[in-house]
Enzyme design. Structure first.
Site, short mmCIF file in Angstrom:
data_model
loop_
_atom_site.label_atom_id
_atom_site.label_comp_id
_atom_site.label_asym_id
_atom_site.label_seq_id
_atom_site.Cartn_x
_atom_site.Cartn_y
_atom_site.Cartn_z
N LYS A 42 35.34 -29.68 20.40
CA LYS A 42 35.23 -28.12 20.28
C LYS A 42 36.77 -27.47 20.09
O LYS A 42 37.44 -27.29 21.03
CB LYS A 42 34.73 -27.68 21.40
CG LYS A 42 33.55 -26.08 21.06
CD LYS A 42 34.48 -25.00 20.76
CE LYS A 42 35.23 -24.36 21.80
NZ LYS A 42 35.97 -23.30 21.31
N GLU A 92 43.98 -30.11 31.75
CA GLU A 92 45.48 -29.87 31.34
C GLU A 92 45.62 -28.30 31.26
O GLU A 92 45.17 -27.84 30.13
CB GLU A 92 46.05 -30.60 30.25
CG GLU A 92 45.87 -32.18 30.22
CD GLU A 92 46.88 -32.91 30.71
OE1 GLU A 92 47.79 -32.11 31.40
OE2 GLU A 92 46.81 -33.84 30.83
N CYS A 112 52.54 -24.73 26.81
CA CYS A 112 52.11 -24.76 28.51
C CYS A 112 53.20 -25.34 29.15
O CYS A 112 53.56 -24.97 30.34
CB CYS A 112 51.04 -25.81 28.50
SG CYS A 112 51.35 -27.13 27.72
N GLU A 171 51.80 -16.92 34.24
CA GLU A 171 52.06 -17.40 32.99
C GLU A 171 52.00 -16.34 31.95
O GLU A 171 50.98 -15.73 31.85
CB GLU A 171 51.22 -18.41 32.64
CG GLU A 171 51.45 -19.03 31.50
CD GLU A 171 50.47 -20.27 31.33
OE1 GLU A 171 49.41 -20.25 31.38
OE2 GLU A 171 51.14 -21.51 30.73
#
Ligand code: NAP
Ligand code: MG
Length: 501
Positions: free
Chosen positions: A192, A268, A303, A402
């Protein structure tokens, strides 16, 4: 070819390239059962890239049924290691033959510079495929210590159907981090892709069929996270979800697993990665280059972005100036221009998130050293300039949350202990970096920093041969390297009781 000829050539290709829009289930391009589609648009200029299938739970179910049938009849799993390896190498060859097309699709879909897609995203995705093609016939089980009455061995078996859910920042590269090791272990996959970036996932799966991957082994269902993603993660016949994305969705995936079939989940997630510059840094210019690109590469949507720069007070004003000088050369431009090194953000929403954090940093009293604004608005795309704040308090929002955008926060420290305390003062633990000429200090830093990846005198200095993943709320499970293979397998212990000969 000069720069303007290269641009004209890319624009022509962009106007004619086929933009994939359909799901790929059981080896066929299909629409959603309910006909639903969403418009995929290019963040670089807002152009439409077509109406993409918006998969529902029913479409996910057909894909899982197809993947399960392929797994159970052994059409892939039971091929010899030699045969599987040949198919994955052929797959890498076909991806290589289509590298220009894939890079163009990736740049159009995400707004990243075409040069980055050509030099980084697509070659790394192909290299990942080759690495696991090469690895798959070198995986051995183990035999227990010998006994006259028993023979026991442990063997890795594929899990079955893997659901892969990936983000939009490196769409094909992240997809191949999951797909390649999952296939190498003999599993079937339902992928997906992120709503914002479905094109290379679909194209890659078409090319896998051309390479000889049997029908049903790799299915792609585009759609929203809430509908297609959730249906995949709640499906009773999916054995594992391999995920890269936000912590918020990571939490949901664990919940869905608990509320369905206890499927395995590997996560992750994000980070707030620190980079520490000690006064004995061996090369301040190299460190300044690294510090700027460690946050501004891919428009900050990485990331492992080094979003916290910790600089010793003795060198701070000099070093900050060097970083600002490098950052001034990183100018937002048209993603399709081969000369561009910094492109558009993925969406209006993500741009507004970054602008919101910039406004918060101003309000909380940090000093803006560079950038801070939306630019190139006339293009119809979503561009935010490289932005640097100095004097960021460790309690400030910019030091804690973040951003996933091109916003750097600089924090001063006085001694090593303070540097480690600040660096580790976060819920995340993905990457960390340190710049020093002192070997003992470098080893101490490697030990003290709580992160899955630690880089000394360089940022992002590793590749497919090294495991990738986080500590703490940056997730668990590792992508890359031989370690990644273990999560796509179960370990079976087999024992024979031996009679007299
Ligand atoms: P996201 O919202 O978590 O989306 C990631 C994927 O999850 C997308 O495919 C998304 O689908 C899907 N999703 C959303 N809601 C879902 C649900 N309820 N159930 C199942 N799937 C669902 O993350 P993002 O905003 O796209 O990406 C940015 C984040 O990813 C950042 O926090 C970043 O740190 C993290 N990231 C981590 C890594 C790493 O390797 N650790 C790498 C890249 C990014 P839709 O997009 O279609 O909604
Ligand atoms: Mg897109």
């Amino acid at each position: 070819m000069n720069d303007s000829e290269a641009l004209v050539r890319t624009l022509k290709r962009a106007a004619t390239v086929r933009c994939p829009t359909d799901a790929l289930i059981e080896g066929r391009s299909v629409a959603a059962l309910d006909g639903a589609r969403f418009t995929n648009s290019a963040p670089g200029d807002g152009r439409s890239l077509g109406d993409v299938v918006s998969g529902s739970a029913a479409d996910i179910d057909r894909a899982v049924v197809s993947a399960r049938a392929a797994f159970e009849d052994g059409r892939w799993r039971d091929q010899t290691a030699k045969a599987k390896k040949a198919v994955l190498h052929a797959f890498a060859d076909i991806l290589t033959a289509h590298a220009d097309e894939l890079a163009l699709l990736e740049s159009l879909d995400t707004g990243k510079p075409i040069g980055d897609a050509e030099a980084v995203d697509i070659p790394l995705a192909i290299n990942t495929t080759r690495y696991y093609a090469e690895a798959l016939d070198k995986i051995y089980g183990e035999v227990a210590p010998p006994s006259p009455t028993r023979l026991s061995y442990a063997v890795h078996e594929p899990l079955g159907v893997i659901g892969a859910i990936v983000p939009w920042n490196f769409p094909l590269h992240m997809a191949m981090w999951k797909v390649a090791p999952a296939l190498a272990m003999g599993n079937s996959v339902v992928l997906k892709p992120a709503e914002q970036s479905p094109m290379t996932a679909i194209r890659m799966a078409e090319l896998a069929l051309d390479a000889g991957l049997p029908t049903g082994v790799l299915n792609v269902v585009p759609g929203t996270g809430d509908a297609a993603g959730q249906a995949l993660a709640r499906h009773m016949d999916v054995d594992m979800i391999a995920f890269t994305g936000s912590g918020q969705v990571g939490r949901l995936l664990m919940r869905y697993s608990g509320e369905s079939n206890l499927k395995r989940v590997s996560l992750e997630l994000g980070g707030k990665s620190p980079q520490i510059v000690f006064p004995d840094c061996p090369d301040l210019d190299a460190a300044a280059q690294a510090a700027a690109w460690a946050i501004f590469y891919n428009q900050g949507q990485v990331c492992t972005a080094a979003s916290r720069l910790l600089v010793h007070r003795d060198i701070k004003s000099d070093f900050v100036q060097r970083v600002v000088e490098v950052a001034k050369t990183i100018v937002p431009g048209d993603p399709l221009d081969p000369a561009t090194r910094f492109g558009a953000m993925i969406s209006e929403a993500q741009m507004n998130v970054a602008l919101g954090y910039i406004a918060t940093a101003e309000r909380e009293g940090a000093q803006r050293m560079l950038g801070g604004s939306r630019v190139r608005q006339e293009s119809g795309g979503y561009y935010v300039e490289p932005t640097i704040f100095d004097g960021v308090a460790t309690t400030a929002t910019l030091a804690r949350e973040e951003v996933f955008g091109p916003v750097l926060g600089i924090i001063e420290f006085g001694d090593d202990e303070e540097a480690y305390a600040i660096a580790n003062d976060t819920v995340y633990g993905l990457a960390a970096g340190v710049w020093t000429a002192n070997l003992n200090r470098a080893h101490a830093a490697a030990r003290r920093l709580k992160a899955g990846l630690v880089w000394v005198n360089g940022w992002d200095a590793c590749d497919i041969t090294m495991p990738f993943g986080g500590f703490k709320q940056s997730g668990f499970g590792r992508d890359r390297s031989l370690h990644a293979l273990a999560k796509y397998a179960d370990l079976k212990a087999v024992s024979f009781t031996l009679g007299a000969a």
